[in-house]
Design a protein around this motif. Structure first.
Motif, PDB file in Angstrom:
ATOM      1  N   ILE A 143       0.855  -1.183   0.000  1.00 39.59           N
ATOM      2  CA  ILE A 143       0.000   0.000   0.000  1.00 39.59           C
ATOM      3  C   ILE A 143       0.892   1.234   0.000  1.00 39.59           C
ATOM      4  CG2 ILE A 143      -0.202   0.029   2.525  1.00 39.59           C
ATOM      5  CD1 ILE A 143      -3.059   1.116   2.154  1.00 39.59           C
ATOM      6  N   GLY A 144       0.464   2.264  -0.696  1.00 38.72           N
ATOM      7  CA  GLY A 144       1.251   3.493  -0.772  1.00 38.72           C
ATOM      8  C   GLY A 144       0.376   4.690  -1.044  1.00 38.72           C
ATOM      9  N   TYR A 145       1.040   5.850  -1.050  1.00 32.77           N
ATOM     10  CA  TYR A 145       0.338   7.117  -1.265  1.00 32.77           C
ATOM     11  C   TYR A 145       1.114   7.949  -2.268  1.00 32.77           C
ATOM     12  CZ  TYR A 145      -0.660  12.072  -0.581  1.00 32.77           C
ATOM     13  OH  TYR A 145      -0.935  13.388  -0.795  1.00 32.77           O
ATOM     14  N   GLU A 146       0.372   8.676  -3.105  1.00 32.26           N
ATOM     15  CA  GLU A 146       0.994   9.667  -3.979  1.00 32.26           C
ATOM     16  C   GLU A 146      -0.021  10.752  -4.304  1.00 32.26           C
ATOM     17  OE1 GLU A 146       2.226   8.260  -7.762  1.00 32.26           O
ATOM     18  OE2 GLU A 146       0.423   7.086  -8.136  1.00 32.26           O
ATOM     19  N   ARG A 147       0.497  11.897  -4.664  1.00 37.55           N
ATOM     20  CA  ARG A 147      -0.318  13.048  -5.052  1.00 37.55           C
ATOM     21  C   ARG A 147      -0.276  13.153  -6.567  1.00 37.55           C
ATOM     22  NH1 ARG A 147      -4.270  16.581  -3.107  1.00 37.55           N
ATOM     23  NH2 ARG A 147      -4.166  18.530  -4.298  1.00 37.55           N
ATOM     24  N   ARG A 148      -1.405  12.953  -7.238  1.00 33.32           N
ATOM     25  CA  ARG A 148      -1.389  12.988  -8.692  1.00 33.32           C
ATOM     26  C   ARG A 148      -2.789  13.274  -9.220  1.00 33.32           C
ATOM     27  NH1 ARG A 148      -2.853   8.701 -12.088  1.00 33.32           N
ATOM     28  NH2 ARG A 148      -3.822   6.906 -11.047  1.00 33.32           N
ATOM     29  N   ALA A 149      -2.852  13.557 -10.513  1.00 35.09           N
ATOM     30  CA  ALA A 149      -4.111  13.753 -11.222  1.00 35.09           C
ATOM     31  C   ALA A 149      -4.467  12.467 -11.952  1.00 35.09           C
ATOM     32  CB  ALA A 149      -3.991  14.911 -12.212  1.00 35.09           C
ATOM     33  N   LEU A 150      -5.753  12.120 -11.973  1.00 38.82           N
ATOM     34  CA  LEU A 150      -6.167  10.891 -12.642  1.00 38.82           C
ATOM     35  C   LEU A 150      -6.007  10.986 -14.148  1.00 38.82           C
ATOM     36  CD1 LEU A 150      -9.342   9.903 -10.599  1.00 38.82           C
ATOM     37  CD2 LEU A 150      -7.064   8.889 -10.499  1.00 38.82           C
ATOM     38  N   VAL A 151      -6.240  12.168 -14.711  1.00 39.77           N
ATOM     39  CA  VAL A 151      -6.087  12.382 -16.147  1.00 39.77           C
ATOM     40  C   VAL A 151      -5.167  13.577 -16.355  1.00 39.77           C
ATOM     41  CG1 VAL A 151      -8.323  11.392 -16.736  1.00 39.77           C
ATOM     42  CG2 VAL A 151      -8.170  13.833 -16.193  1.00 39.77           C
TER      43      VAL A 151
END
Length: 565
Positions: free
Chosen positions: A535-543
């Motif tokens: 399991i992890g986390y990141e900050r991103r946009a789906l598109v």
């Protein structure tokens, strides 16, 4: 360090001090270049002397002119191309090409020009050169050679002009004695110079190593470090200080005034107070952040030691995020609670088994449907408590998940669809989207554990997401980087997490809100570990070009691999 202790504890003989680093003796190399330049200067003077003698009408023999000119050319070539490695040991080729040439040229000029010009002072140059750049044997041997040449010159004149030779012999003896004294003093001074240079090089190397170690330690400290002078200028800051202060500290050129940001005024005031009182200070200060709420920081100051009480020391300021400190305390509490919970779970397991067995026996004698429904509820909740006890024991013992049979695999897409819809009905949450993009993918994950995992991630997303459509999205997908893996994503449009929060995201009892227990993401991580998932986390946009959000992703173990005990 052993060589340093040896050089201090044992007397150095001859040029042993140069043996520690002779090739790196820049002082002796500079002296070598100085002597080479001096030889060229003496050669130029000799050529000019011959020219002046010829100009004023004195009888000048051609051989001294040739010797002087040849000496100038040879001295210049040696200055340009001769290779010197201190010290000069023995009467080697280098000695012959430099000191030997000087002795030969000066002796020849002394003999050829007789009493018209006295070349005796020039012999000081090869004597000094051998004493400074050579070993003691070379220096004394060169001086003895000069003395013998002077005595031979006195004897030559006595043979040419019979008479009382005592004055010339006494003069040669006194000159030789003076040259011996000069050679000994020059050699001792050169040894002292080489010794001090070797010590200085070792000290500089040790200081550079210590500075590199200090820089590395300060860079990796979890505490923020600021070095401030009496004028309030910051001369050094580590990455932890930038993360704690959060006002673009890393972009400011050093040194910079600490009061450049209003949020740092309290820190600047504490530094001034430290200098005024000349004593360490400790204070808890709220520091405003560029984004988010202010951060409580524990600040400790220390003054660097100085020889006197003048205000020329530096203030070293240590910054510690109280939230991280509290998280470590909570982690320590968790370890104690884990040990206690394991003991309690063992004690609960036996009464639960008795309750479940008694309920099963009781249900066999009951005929009333209402009563049987009550006993079924007792059995169901007893089984649920038993599963919780097993989970607590598994986490406390940190053991790996057992081998999952093929029957315990589940198809990811329909399971995620059912669990997400169940959560939406229970919470009445609007704007949740479900995108299933892993058709037919089976994962090794218990259904009850997958439910708890997804519910915790959705609860966490709902806490910070907005109310617009698509603010929360549940996505299944296939990751084809290397071995194909199925993945479950929970994305929300909440504000970005602070770096300090990200570092402790999956630690127990750590939360950015006081009302949260901080156990949800920790349990998610433990469940994933037990099933071979990550399991992890990141900050991103789906598109591309879309809004950024917080994404928690679960990458399941490849379906063809089994988890082992």
């Amino acid at each position: 360090m052993s060589s340093l202790r040896r050089s201090r504890g044992e007397p150095a003989t001859d040029w042993d001090v140069l043996d520690l680093g002779a090739g790196d003796s820049t002082a002796l190399l500079r002296l070598w270049r100085g002597f080479m330049a001096a030889r060229c200067f003496v050669a130029v003077v000799l050529v000019l002397l011959q020219g002046v003698a010829f100009a004023i009408g004195q009888a000048v023999q051609p051989l001294p002119i040739v010797l002087s000119g040849g000496y100038l050319v040879l001295a210049w070539l040696e200055m340009r191309y001769a290779h010197f490695e201190p010290p000069i040991r023995g009467f080697s080729t280098l000695w012959l090409l430099t000191i030997g040439v000087d002795l030969g040229i000066f002796s020849a000029l002394q003999v050829l020009q007789g009493g018209s010009v006295n070349y005796t002072p020039l012999f000081a140059l090869p004597v000094l050169m051998s004493a400074v750049l050579g070993t003691l044997l070379v220096g004394l041997g060169t001086t003895a050679t000069v003395t013998l040449l002077l005595l031979a010159d006195a004897g030559w004149h006595w043979l040419q002009q019979p008479g009382d030779p005592s004055a010339r012999f006494v003069q040669a003896a006194l000159t030789g004695t003076g040259l011996f004294v000069v050679a000994l003093l020059a050699h001792e001074l050169a040894r002292r110079l080489a010794r001090e240079e070797a010590v200085a090089q070792r000290s500089r190397s040790h200081a550079q190593m210590q500075a590199q170690v200090n820089d590395l330690v300060i860079e990796t400290l979890s505490e923020g470090v600021l070095v401030i002078d009496t004028d309030g200028l910051v001369h050094a800051a580590n990455p932890a200080a930038d993360a704690i202060l959060g006002q673009g500290l890393a972009q400011l050129p050093l040194p910079f005034p600490l009061h450049t940001q209003p949020a740092w005024h309290a820190l600047a005031a504490l530094a001034r107070q430290t200098f005024a009182r000349r004593a360490p200070q400790t204070e808890e200060i709220p520091v405003a952040q560029a984004r988010g709420a202010a951060r409580e920081v524990r600040v400790r100051t220390r003054l660097t030691p100085t020889d006197d009480r003048r205000a020329d020391s530096l203030c070293v300021m240590f910054l510690q995020d109280l939230r991280e400190l509290e998280a470590r305390i909570r982690t320590e509490k968790l370890a104690a609670m884990g040990r206690m919970s394991a003991a309690v779970a063992h004690e609960i397991r036996n009464p639960l088994a008795a309750i479940a067995q008694a309920s099963a026996l009781l249900s066999e004698d009951l005929t009333d449907p209402a009563h049987r429904k009550l006993t079924d509820m007792v059995q169901h909740n007893a089984q649920r408590l038993a599963r919780i006890v097993d989970d607590v024991l598994d986490v406390s013992r940190a053991r790996q998940q057992r081998v999952l049979s093929l029957g315990e695999q589940l198809v990811l897409d329909p399971a995620a669809q059912i669990l997400a819809e169940e959560w939406i009905r229970q919470t009445q949450r609007k704007g949740v989207r479900v995108a299933l993009e892993a058709p037919g993918s089976e994962v090794r994950f218990e259904a009850e554990h997958l439910r708890r995992l997804l519910v915790n991630l959705l609860d966490n997303a709902a806490r910070y997401a907005s109310q617009r459509e698509g603010a929360i999205q549940v996505i299944t997908t296939l990751q084809r980087a290397g071995v194909q893996r199925a993945a479950l994503l929970v994305w929300s449009d909440g504000a970005p997490l602070e770096p300090a929060v990200q570092r402790h995201l999956f630690e127990p009892f750590f939360s950015s809100e006081s009302r949260s227990s901080g156990l949800g993401l920790f349990l998610c991580r433990e469940l994933c570990r037990r099933h071979g998932a990550t399991i992890g986390y990141e900050r991103r946009a789906l598109v591309p070009g879309g809004p950024e959000g917080n994404e928690f992703f679960v990458s399941f173990a490849p379906s063809e691999n089994r988890l082992t005990q």
